[in-house]
Write a protein that holds these residues in place. Structure first.
Motif, PDB file in Angstrom:
ATOM      1  N   GLU A  36       0.856  -1.130  -0.056  1.00 55.30           N
ATOM      2  CA  GLU A  36      -0.032  -0.093  -0.008  1.00 55.30           C
ATOM      3  C   GLU A  36       1.001   1.311  -0.180  1.00 55.30           C
ATOM      4  N   THR A  37       0.485   1.990  -0.964  1.00 60.37           N
ATOM      5  CA  THR A  37       1.311   3.560  -1.009  1.00 60.37           C
ATOM      6  C   THR A  37       0.277   4.321  -0.887  1.00 60.37           C
ATOM      7  N   ASP A  38       0.763   5.761  -0.622  1.00 60.58           N
ATOM      8  CA  ASP A  38      -0.066   6.977  -0.961  1.00 60.58           C
ATOM      9  C   ASP A  38      -0.751   7.213  -2.037  1.00 60.58           C
ATOM     10  N   ARG A  39      -0.430   6.377  -3.386  1.00 59.72           N
ATOM     11  CA  ARG A  39      -0.695   6.638  -4.705  1.00 59.72           C
ATOM     12  C   ARG A  39      -1.612   5.184  -5.124  1.00 59.72           C
ATOM     13  N   GLY A  40      -1.726   4.330  -4.043  1.00 52.13           N
ATOM     14  CA  GLY A  40      -2.425   3.299  -4.315  1.00 52.13           C
ATOM     15  C   GLY A  40      -1.737   2.059  -4.122  1.00 52.13           C
ATOM     16  N   THR A  41      -2.076   0.814  -4.701  1.00 47.95           N
ATOM     17  CA  THR A  41      -1.404  -0.240  -4.194  1.00 47.95           C
ATOM     18  C   THR A  41      -0.431  -0.867  -5.287  1.00 47.95           C
ATOM     19  N   VAL A  42       0.501  -1.582  -5.032  1.00 48.99           N
ATOM     20  CA  VAL A  42       1.575  -1.912  -6.026  1.00 48.99           C
ATOM     21  C   VAL A  42       1.759  -3.496  -5.620  1.00 48.99           C
ATOM     22  N   LEU A  43       1.922  -4.224  -6.540  1.00 48.94           N
ATOM     23  CA  LEU A  43       2.172  -5.818  -6.611  1.00 48.94           C
ATOM     24  C   LEU A  43       3.707  -5.841  -6.597  1.00 48.94           C
ATOM     25  N   VAL A  44       4.297  -6.565  -5.520  1.00 48.38           N
ATOM     26  CA  VAL A  44       5.643  -6.865  -5.541  1.00 48.38           C
ATOM     27  C   VAL A  44       5.740  -8.380  -5.549  1.00 48.38           C
ATOM     28  N   ALA A  45       6.395  -9.113  -6.531  1.00 47.79           N
ATOM     29  CA  ALA A  45       6.605 -10.450  -6.422  1.00 47.79           C
ATOM     30  C   ALA A  45       8.049 -10.685  -6.167  1.00 47.79           C
ATOM     31  N   ILE A  46       8.123 -11.518  -5.071  1.00 51.08           N
ATOM     32  CA  ILE A  46       9.526 -11.791  -4.529  1.00 51.08           C
ATOM     33  C   ILE A  46       9.952 -13.117  -4.796  1.00 51.08           C
ATOM     34  N   GLN A  47      10.956 -13.342  -5.306  1.00 53.15           N
ATOM     35  CA  GLN A  47      11.646 -14.454  -5.743  1.00 53.15           C
ATOM     36  C   GLN A  47      13.109 -14.646  -5.040  1.00 53.15           C
ATOM     37  N   GLY A  48      13.122 -15.967  -4.525  1.00 55.94           N
ATOM     38  CA  GLY A  48      14.467 -16.244  -3.827  1.00 55.94           C
ATOM     39  C   GLY A  48      14.518 -16.042  -2.485  1.00 55.94           C
ATOM     40  N   ASP A  49      15.682 -16.244  -2.004  1.00 58.64           N
ATOM     41  CA  ASP A  49      15.878 -16.089  -0.465  1.00 58.64           C
ATOM     42  C   ASP A  49      16.069 -14.640  -0.069  1.00 58.64           C
ATOM     43  N   ASN A  75       4.132  -7.149 -17.410  1.00 56.93           N
ATOM     44  CA  ASN A  75       3.992  -7.088 -15.982  1.00 56.93           C
ATOM     45  C   ASN A  75       5.333  -7.972 -15.681  1.00 56.93           C
ATOM     46  N   TYR A  76       5.633  -8.341 -14.304  1.00 52.73           N
ATOM     47  CA  TYR A  76       6.734  -9.066 -14.061  1.00 52.73           C
ATOM     48  C   TYR A  76       6.827 -10.551 -14.635  1.00 52.73           C
ATOM     49  N   ALA A  77       5.636 -11.003 -14.669  1.00 49.97           N
ATOM     50  CA  ALA A  77       5.638 -12.402 -15.228  1.00 49.97           C
ATOM     51  C   ALA A  77       5.885 -12.549 -16.874  1.00 49.97           C
ATOM     52  N   SER A  78       5.230 -11.617 -17.501  1.00 45.36           N
ATOM     53  CA  SER A  78       5.522 -11.687 -18.969  1.00 45.36           C
ATOM     54  C   SER A  78       6.842 -10.912 -19.612  1.00 45.36           C
ATOM     55  N   ASN A  79       7.400  -9.957 -18.595  1.00 41.56           N
ATOM     56  CA  ASN A  79       8.792  -9.710 -19.060  1.00 41.56           C
ATOM     57  C   ASN A  79       9.731 -10.566 -18.661  1.00 41.56           C
ATOM     58  N   GLU A 124      -0.993  -5.714 -13.037  1.00 39.13           N
ATOM     59  CA  GLU A 124      -1.122  -6.968 -12.625  1.00 39.13           C
ATOM     60  C   GLU A 124      -2.370  -7.675 -13.219  1.00 39.13           C
ATOM     61  N   GLU A 125      -2.370  -9.003 -13.383  1.00 38.35           N
ATOM     62  CA  GLU A 125      -3.512  -9.377 -13.882  1.00 38.35           C
ATOM     63  C   GLU A 125      -4.636  -9.171 -13.147  1.00 38.35           C
ATOM     64  N   GLY A 126      -6.015  -8.884 -13.858  1.00 37.13           N
ATOM     65  CA  GLY A 126      -7.229  -8.391 -13.256  1.00 37.13           C
ATOM     66  C   GLY A 126      -7.285  -7.277 -12.636  1.00 37.13           C
ATOM     67  N   ALA A 127      -6.210  -6.226 -12.919  1.00 30.62           N
ATOM     68  CA  ALA A 127      -6.174  -5.044 -12.116  1.00 30.62           C
ATOM     69  C   ALA A 127      -7.397  -4.124 -12.585  1.00 30.62           C
ATOM     70  N   ALA A 128      -8.007  -3.412 -11.542  1.00 31.33           N
ATOM     71  CA  ALA A 128      -8.931  -2.284 -12.054  1.00 31.33           C
ATOM     72  C   ALA A 128      -8.367  -1.272 -12.942  1.00 31.33           C
ATOM     73  N   THR A 129      -9.051  -0.439 -13.771  1.00 28.16           N
ATOM     74  CA  THR A 129      -8.707   0.655 -14.583  1.00 28.16           C
ATOM     75  C   THR A 129      -8.285   1.675 -13.690  1.00 28.16           C
ATOM     76  N   LEU A 130      -7.045   2.327 -13.874  1.00 27.50           N
ATOM     77  CA  LEU A 130      -6.418   3.253 -13.084  1.00 27.50           C
ATOM     78  C   LEU A 130      -7.558   4.897 -13.151  1.00 27.50           C
ATOM     79  N   PRO A 131      -7.508   5.577 -12.193  1.00 28.94           N
ATOM     80  CA  PRO A 131      -8.256   6.687 -12.413  1.00 28.94           C
ATOM     81  C   PRO A 131      -7.401   7.807 -13.170  1.00 28.94           C
ATOM     82  N   GLU A 132      -8.040   8.568 -13.772  1.00 37.51           N
ATOM     83  CA  GLU A 132      -7.555   9.830 -14.635  1.00 37.51           C
ATOM     84  C   GLU A 132      -7.217  10.901 -13.770  1.00 37.51           C
ATOM     85  N   LYS A 133      -6.098  10.809 -13.155  1.00 31.67           N
ATOM     86  CA  LYS A 133      -5.667  11.800 -12.202  1.00 31.67           C
ATOM     87  C   LYS A 133      -4.381  12.429 -12.493  1.00 31.67           C
TER      88      LYS A 133
END
Length: 107
Positions: A38-51, A66-70, A98-107
């Motif tokens: 959670e950030t002051d600008r909305g949510t961000v997905l972080v995928a963590i891989q490894g130790d 996104n992280y998977a496709s790239n 991220e997959e299934g993400a809502a459309t971002l507001p136009e701000k």
């Protein structure tokens, strides 16, 4: 170029390798934990891989991906798997990518 200058090449020592799975599906991305930050600008997905105790590499995908496709094919490539033995990777998704993400507001 005359053909008598070419040397024959022996390929007896070449080993065949089956390539790793290279789909663009996040469910095939091994050992990844997805965390919503959670950030002051909305949510961000972080995928963590490894130790997480190992030094970190931070990745940020290209436009329209996104992280998977790239990065899935890159980190599943056999020669790159050694990175995960020595580092953790934090894949940061741009908001709304991220997959299934809502459309971002136009701000």
């Amino acid at each position: 170029m005359p053909s008598d200058t070419l040397d024959d090449i022996e390929l007896r020592t070449v080993q065949f390798q089956t390539p790793a799975i290279r789909t663009l599906n996040r469910s095939d991305f091994e050992g990844v934990e997805e965390v919503i930050v959670e950030t002051d600008r909305g949510t961000v997905l972080v995928a963590i891989q490894g130790d997480r105790r190992k030094p970190a590499i931070v990745s940020y995908h290209d436009i329209g991906l996104n992280y998977a496709s790239n990065f899935q094919a890159f980190f599943n490539y056999s020669e790159m798997r050694v990175l995960l033995d020595n580092f953790s990777v934090f894949h940061v998704n741009a908001p709304g990518q991220e997959e299934g993400a809502a459309t971002l507001p136009e701000k």
